[in-house]
Motif scaffolding. Structure first.
Motif, PDB file in Angstrom:
ATOM      1  N   GLU A   1       0.834  -1.201   0.000  1.00  0.00           N
ATOM      2  CA  GLU A   1       0.000   0.000   0.000  1.00  0.00           C
ATOM      3  C   GLU A   1       0.870   1.253   0.000  1.00  0.00           C
ATOM      4  O   GLU A   1       0.552   2.250  -0.660  1.00  0.00           O
ATOM      5  CB  GLU A   1      -0.925  -0.007   1.206  1.00  0.00           C
ATOM      6  N   ALA A   2       1.984   1.200   0.729  1.00  0.00           N
ATOM      7  CA  ALA A   2       2.905   2.335   0.767  1.00  0.00           C
ATOM      8  C   ALA A   2       3.492   2.605  -0.606  1.00  0.00           C
ATOM      9  O   ALA A   2       3.589   3.763  -1.049  1.00  0.00           O
ATOM     10  CB  ALA A   2       4.020   2.068   1.780  1.00  0.00           C
ATOM     11  N   ALA A   3       3.884   1.568  -1.300  1.00  0.00           N
ATOM     12  CA  ALA A   3       4.466   1.733  -2.634  1.00  0.00           C
ATOM     13  C   ALA A   3       3.460   2.371  -3.589  1.00  0.00           C
ATOM     14  O   ALA A   3       3.821   3.236  -4.415  1.00  0.00           O
ATOM     15  CB  ALA A   3       4.921   0.379  -3.182  1.00  0.00           C
ATOM     16  N   PHE A   4       2.202   1.979  -3.473  1.00  0.00           N
ATOM     17  CA  PHE A   4       1.180   2.566  -4.338  1.00  0.00           C
ATOM     18  C   PHE A   4       1.043   4.057  -4.080  1.00  0.00           C
ATOM     19  O   PHE A   4       0.992   4.868  -5.015  1.00  0.00           O
ATOM     20  CB  PHE A   4      -0.166   1.873  -4.121  1.00  0.00           C
ATOM     21  N   LEU A   5       1.001   4.459  -2.807  1.00  0.00           N
ATOM     22  CA  LEU A   5       0.840   5.878  -2.507  1.00  0.00           C
ATOM     23  C   LEU A   5       2.077   6.680  -2.904  1.00  0.00           C
ATOM     24  O   LEU A   5       1.952   7.830  -3.347  1.00  0.00           O
ATOM     25  CB  LEU A   5       0.521   6.087  -1.033  1.00  0.00           C
ATOM     26  N   HIS A   6       3.256   6.106  -2.750  1.00  0.00           N
ATOM     27  CA  HIS A   6       4.452   6.818  -3.217  1.00  0.00           C
ATOM     28  C   HIS A   6       4.352   7.105  -4.716  1.00  0.00           C
ATOM     29  O   HIS A   6       4.736   8.184  -5.178  1.00  0.00           O
ATOM     30  CB  HIS A   6       5.715   6.010  -2.918  1.00  0.00           C
TER      31      HIS A   6
END
Length: 213
Positions: free
Chosen positions: A41-46
């Motif tokens: 999820e973090a990678a998507f938001l980055h």
């Protein structure tokens, strides 16, 4: 004078400032997710942060929030839910907002005149602009310390007030949140004077009290 520069700020400059603030907010939301073990999820938001345009014309801030809160707190969580964590978020945000408003006043800026927020009913539009990249700090604190059934008692309020002394990065340097707020306001002043939007934006770290040396 700071107020004159603030009042003469052009719309293109406001859009560039807002782009920087939204990008930093989404990056910090992503880092919050990463610190909570939610790496995909973090990678998507980055990746979403890299797509923010001048003025955030695609409203990625709202789209990121709609994805972020359920990813952080669980499917079905909304900011309007009757949930103790929402009360904690609101209280924590208010503490950060108040600190920003004080810093704006100290440095001669008018909190009522915002970069993106422009409500005639809001005396703190500019504070509501500058708070955005700091919100994930409160989110991380609430995720780490609150359950849905928790009440916002004195101990919990003290915990949230302590967010102002948590460690955070500002221009790659470790500072307390309170000082990072002041550095952001000072960078806004310099940007207004130099007519170049170059904000010293906070970067989220793991929760730790700032150590003064």
């Amino acid at each position: 004078m700071p107020r004159h520069a603030q009042l003469s700020l052009t719309l293109p400059a406001k859009k560039r400032f807002w782009q920087q603030l939204v990008t930093a907010k989404i990056d910090n939301q992503a880092e919050c997710l990463a610190l909570c073990g939610k790496t995909q999820e973090a990678a998507f938001l980055h990746s979403r942060a890299r797509a923010v345009t001048s003025g955030d014309k695609d409203n990625l801030e709202a789209a990121a929030a709609a994805y972020y809160f359920p990813a952080l707190f669980g499917t079905g969580f909304t900011r309007s839910a009757d949930d103790g964590r929402n009360a904690a978020l609101n209280y924590g945000y208010a503490i950060i907002r108040g600190s920003i408003a004080r810093s704006l006043a100290v440095h001669g800026l008018l909190p009522v005149f915002g970069i993106h927020h422009e409500s005639s009913m809001n005396a703190f539009n500019l504070a509501d602009d500058l708070i955005e990249p700091f919100r994930p700090l409160i989110d991380l604190l609430v995720f780490s310390s609150f359950r849905p059934e928790d009440e916002l008692g004195p101990d919990k309020k003290r915990l949230l007030f302590g967010a102002l002394n948590l460690d955070i990065l500002s221009d790659s340097q470790h500072h307390s949140t309170a000082y990072a707020i002041d550095r952001l306001v000072q960078s806004l002043l310099r940007s207004l004077d130099e007519k170049q939007p170059r904000l010293l934006l906070p970067e989220l770290l793991a929760l730790e009290q700032h150590r003064y040396e």
